[in-house]
Motif scaffolding. Sequence first.
Motif, mmCIF file in Angstrom:
data_model
loop_
_atom_site.group_PDB
_atom_site.id
_atom_site.type_symbol
_atom_site.label_atom_id
_atom_site.label_comp_id
_atom_site.label_asym_id
_atom_site.label_seq_id
_atom_site.Cartn_x
_atom_site.Cartn_y
_atom_site.Cartn_z
ATOM 1 N N PRO A 86 -11.314 1.923 3.605
ATOM 2 C CA PRO A 86 -11.949 2.631 4.733
ATOM 3 C C PRO A 86 -12.837 1.723 5.574
ATOM 4 C CG PRO A 86 -12.979 3.225 2.650
ATOM 5 C CD PRO A 86 -11.792 2.397 2.307
ATOM 6 N N GLY A 87 -12.796 1.939 6.884
ATOM 7 C CA GLY A 87 -13.648 1.203 7.803
ATOM 8 C C GLY A 87 -14.951 1.939 8.052
ATOM 9 N N THR A 88 -15.902 1.233 8.619
ATOM 10 C CA THR A 88 -17.218 1.830 8.879
ATOM 11 C C THR A 88 -17.285 2.534 10.226
ATOM 12 O OG1 THR A 88 -17.984 -0.275 9.812
ATOM 13 C CG2 THR A 88 -18.355 0.098 7.454
ATOM 14 N N ASP A 89 -16.300 2.276 11.102
ATOM 15 C CA ASP A 89 -16.316 2.868 12.444
ATOM 16 C C ASP A 89 -15.011 3.631 12.687
ATOM 17 O OD1 ASP A 89 -16.471 3.552 15.088
ATOM 18 O OD2 ASP A 89 -16.717 1.515 15.859
ATOM 19 N N PRO A 90 -15.024 4.961 12.537
ATOM 20 C CA PRO A 90 -13.797 5.750 12.698
ATOM 21 C C PRO A 90 -13.190 5.660 14.091
ATOM 22 C CG PRO A 90 -15.558 7.044 11.672
ATOM 23 C CD PRO A 90 -16.175 5.788 12.190
ATOM 24 N N GLU A 91 -13.988 5.253 15.084
ATOM 25 C CA GLU A 91 -13.497 5.180 16.457
ATOM 26 C C GLU A 91 -12.893 3.819 16.807
ATOM 27 O OE1 GLU A 91 -13.497 7.965 18.225
ATOM 28 O OE2 GLU A 91 -14.398 8.870 16.428
ATOM 29 N N ALA A 92 -12.955 2.871 15.882
ATOM 30 C CA ALA A 92 -12.528 1.500 16.201
ATOM 31 C C ALA A 92 -11.038 1.274 16.016
ATOM 32 C CB ALA A 92 -13.308 0.501 15.349
ATOM 33 N N GLY A 93 -10.315 2.273 15.470
ATOM 34 C CA GLY A 93 -8.886 2.113 15.252
ATOM 35 C C GLY A 93 -8.575 1.706 13.818
ATOM 36 N N GLU A 94 -7.274 1.621 13.522
ATOM 37 C CA GLU A 94 -6.837 1.299 12.171
ATOM 38 C C GLU A 94 -5.734 0.242 12.208
ATOM 39 O OE1 GLU A 94 -5.724 4.668 9.842
ATOM 40 O OE2 GLU A 94 -7.610 5.748 10.192
ATOM 41 N N LEU A 95 -5.497 -0.358 11.032
ATOM 42 C CA LEU A 95 -4.428 -1.334 10.838
ATOM 43 C C LEU A 95 -3.550 -0.850 9.696
ATOM 44 C CD1 LEU A 95 -6.911 -4.306 10.873
ATOM 45 C CD2 LEU A 95 -5.252 -3.920 12.683
ATOM 46 N N LEU A 96 -2.264 -1.195 9.736
ATOM 47 C CA LEU A 96 -1.333 -0.685 8.722
ATOM 48 C C LEU A 96 -0.478 -1.810 8.151
ATOM 49 C CD1 LEU A 96 -0.052 1.836 7.313
ATOM 50 C CD2 LEU A 96 1.623 1.836 9.167
ATOM 51 N N LEU A 97 -0.393 -1.849 6.812
ATOM 52 C CA LEU A 97 0.543 -2.723 6.107
ATOM 53 C C LEU A 97 1.577 -1.827 5.437
ATOM 54 C CD1 LEU A 97 -2.507 -4.085 5.768
ATOM 55 C CD2 LEU A 97 -1.230 -5.767 4.491
ATOM 56 N N VAL A 98 2.859 -2.118 5.649
ATOM 57 C CA VAL A 98 3.916 -1.275 5.092
ATOM 58 C C VAL A 98 4.943 -2.144 4.378
ATOM 59 C CG1 VAL A 98 5.176 -1.287 7.299
ATOM 60 C CG2 VAL A 98 5.670 0.483 5.617
ATOM 61 N N ALA A 99 5.451 -1.620 3.255
ATOM 62 C CA ALA A 99 6.536 -2.283 2.516
ATOM 63 C C ALA A 99 7.431 -1.197 1.946
ATOM 64 C CB ALA A 99 5.982 -3.157 1.397
ATOM 65 N N HIS A 100 8.748 -1.401 2.003
ATOM 66 C CA HIS A 100 9.609 -0.359 1.452
ATOM 67 C C HIS A 100 9.752 -0.516 -0.054
ATOM 68 C CE1 HIS A 100 12.876 -3.318 2.488
ATOM 69 N NE2 HIS A 100 13.482 -2.815 1.419
ATOM 70 N N LEU A 101 9.406 0.562 -0.737
ATOM 71 C CA LEU A 101 9.376 0.620 -2.194
ATOM 72 C C LEU A 101 10.739 0.984 -2.766
ATOM 73 C CD1 LEU A 101 7.681 0.619 -4.815
ATOM 74 C CD2 LEU A 101 6.959 2.947 -4.252
ATOM 75 N N PHE A 102 11.564 1.629 -1.962
ATOM 76 C CA PHE A 102 12.888 2.063 -2.418
ATOM 77 C C PHE A 102 13.942 1.629 -1.407
ATOM 78 C CE2 PHE A 102 9.749 5.240 -3.698
ATOM 79 C CZ PHE A 102 9.892 5.218 -5.069
ATOM 80 N N GLU A 103 15.047 1.123 -1.898
ATOM 81 C CA GLU A 103 16.190 0.848 -1.039
ATOM 82 C C GLU A 103 17.460 1.259 -1.759
ATOM 83 O OE1 GLU A 103 18.012 -2.646 1.831
ATOM 84 O OE2 GLU A 103 16.254 -3.040 0.619
ATOM 85 N N ARG A 104 17.605 0.819 -2.998
ATOM 86 C CA ARG A 104 18.743 1.205 -3.824
ATOM 87 C C ARG A 104 18.148 1.713 -5.132
ATOM 88 N NH1 ARG A 104 24.416 -0.073 -3.669
ATOM 89 N NH2 ARG A 104 25.279 -0.225 -5.776
#
Length: 707
Positions: free
Chosen positions: A270-288
């Motif tokens: 969690p960030g300290t400023d809810p109005e400052a925006g967010e960043l996202l890291l994504v990885a696919h956990l399932f494929e086969r």
Amino acid sequence: MSRQKLTSFALKMFILLSIVFAAACAMDTGEAEETDRWLVPRHIREAVLNEFSGELALRHVEILSVDRDRREEEYAERFMETEYVSRLAEQYGLSEVKVDFYPAGKIWDAEEAELWLIEPVKKKIAGLEIVPEAIASGSRDADLTTEVIYVGTGRERDFRGKRVRGKIVLGSGSVSSLFPSAVEKRGAVGVLGTGSSGINRGYPGASPNQIGWQSIRSQNIQKGFGFVLSKRQHDEIRSYLDSNQKVLMKARIRTRMHPYKMNVVSAALPGTDPEAGELLLVAHLFERIGTPGANDNCSGVATTLEVGRTLAKLISRGILAPPRRTIRFLWVPEIRGSREFMYRNPELQDKLIAGLNFDMTGADLKTTDAYLRMKKTPDSCPSYLNDLIADLLLCVDQTFIRTQWGTNSQFNYRLCPYISGSDHTVLLAAGIPAMQFNYYGDNFYHSSEDRSKHVDPTEMKRVGFMAASGFYYLAEADTREALDLAWQSAANGDKWMAEVSRQSAVLLRGDAQKIHSGYQAALNKIEGAYLRAHGGMISVTDISDDAKVMDLLDRLTESLESSRKNHADRLTNLYRAQCSDLDIEPVEISLTDQEEIYLHKVPRKLFPYYSEEHKTRDKNVIKYLPDNSTSLPRLARSEVPLLIDGRRSILDIHRIVRAEYGFVNTSSDEFKYAYVITPGAPDVQLQSVVDMIIAMEKAGLVEIEEK
């Protein structure tokens, strides 16, 4: 006191006062930090580098990448991977750890599968307990013994004079390519094929024993199966047939369809400023589901887990301060999981300022023959993110990063144009800048040999270091960082314009019939390069719109515009020289009648991308495309909708897409996914862009205004 002694005394006093002044400044502003050449400050880099463990990431890969026979309860409840990742996310100190279940219909599963060679010798060829990848997903139940017939690559002429009904067909093509012609069309009971990407594409390090992932996607029949053979197995069976020996095989298969729910795991720092925006890291956990790949993509999951642990620990121990912006983590079924997550959390379209996708992040460079392919954002979404990652890539290249268990391979990377599809495209569709870490050219991609022995903890540490330090930097970024990124983006934009200008000269070669249109296309290329450069620079306002930032952007814009004009003038001089050589008159560039029309037509989106209204209407676009519509190059098709912003005209959109993908080859090994202007590659026609936007209008996605 002598003049010499006075001079010496004054010098000493000056040095002493300088030290006192520096100390006072440090006391006043906090401990001073030594600056260096990189964007991310030293204290962030060193903290991450000392904490991130490639060995721990490798242990995650070893656990997650084991082939497994799924329990029935997993399909109804949670998969093992879901439990593992969510439990560790909580253990590592991440917040808001959550598992969402999204309906996804049914999923195929093999409960029993064996393939035996009966004649001329008896031996077991395949089984779930040997290499589960050998059974093609989608195969139907079978229990039979029958003859094997060879049909080459499965072309029409390969079947002439051969009776394959009720027989098993052996081919040198993939199971999925052989199945329709052999089983659906001619009544064969099953197919044996090859299908490993590394083997088929001639990768030098591919193993003759690897078995590629294959599937059967037929809705027309209820019978038929496929087994994937290794190159060695294929050649052995082929040798019996070539020596006129009868080949009998026995296949026994039992499968079922399970009701299936997509498992989506999310967490946050969690960030300290809810109005400052967010960043996202994504990885696919399932494929086969039953046969996960180690590099694709257990390595991506492991890397992001370790990024989360590293940052959470550094923050909890006070080594790094809590960030201003929230850093969010997402582990999903590839593409559709992240897409459904965005539909369920539409507010993220406005909150997210950047994303990183981790798809194959740990390849052993020596055994896989791969390199790190870092995919930039497309021209529809230019961003400072490209410049930050470019700086980090150089930093890693010049930093000694090794691990206890890893290799000593030199860092090998390429920063390449936007290509291919993975979870970063889900974010880009909503206008969120996103890039992908991806090791390309893997000898064992989508095969039984994609195992943990080919995953290198050194490479995961290199990627994890860039991700953790870069995103923490962005999570804390404010005015000073915006100024630095604006400068970096403008400087790289200048280089990009110079490179595109240099390459564009190739469009002026040729005869008198082509030089005028080539000149116009080349000028358009320079304009597109400028728009990308300027857009990346302006994107820093997502971080800060302080007056100092806006003033710098104004000044840098003037510089970029001057550079654009210089490149265009230089190209014009070359054009005139070429015309003189061909003994023809130069022409002035002017709008055609069609261009004049679409200069004044401005499309505007009616719904956010991740809304039910958009999802419903988007499916209908294809049916409104005219049959005679000139097709757009593959990547250009995805760019057109992303460029609709309510300000650009249809002509503007065409020019940007044409600059990006007209006469450009970005998707072949020959160019290693570089941006290479190639006169023989297809151009992007205005009418193709018009057809697509009008189809979107008919589907109710956009309205077109006259301006």
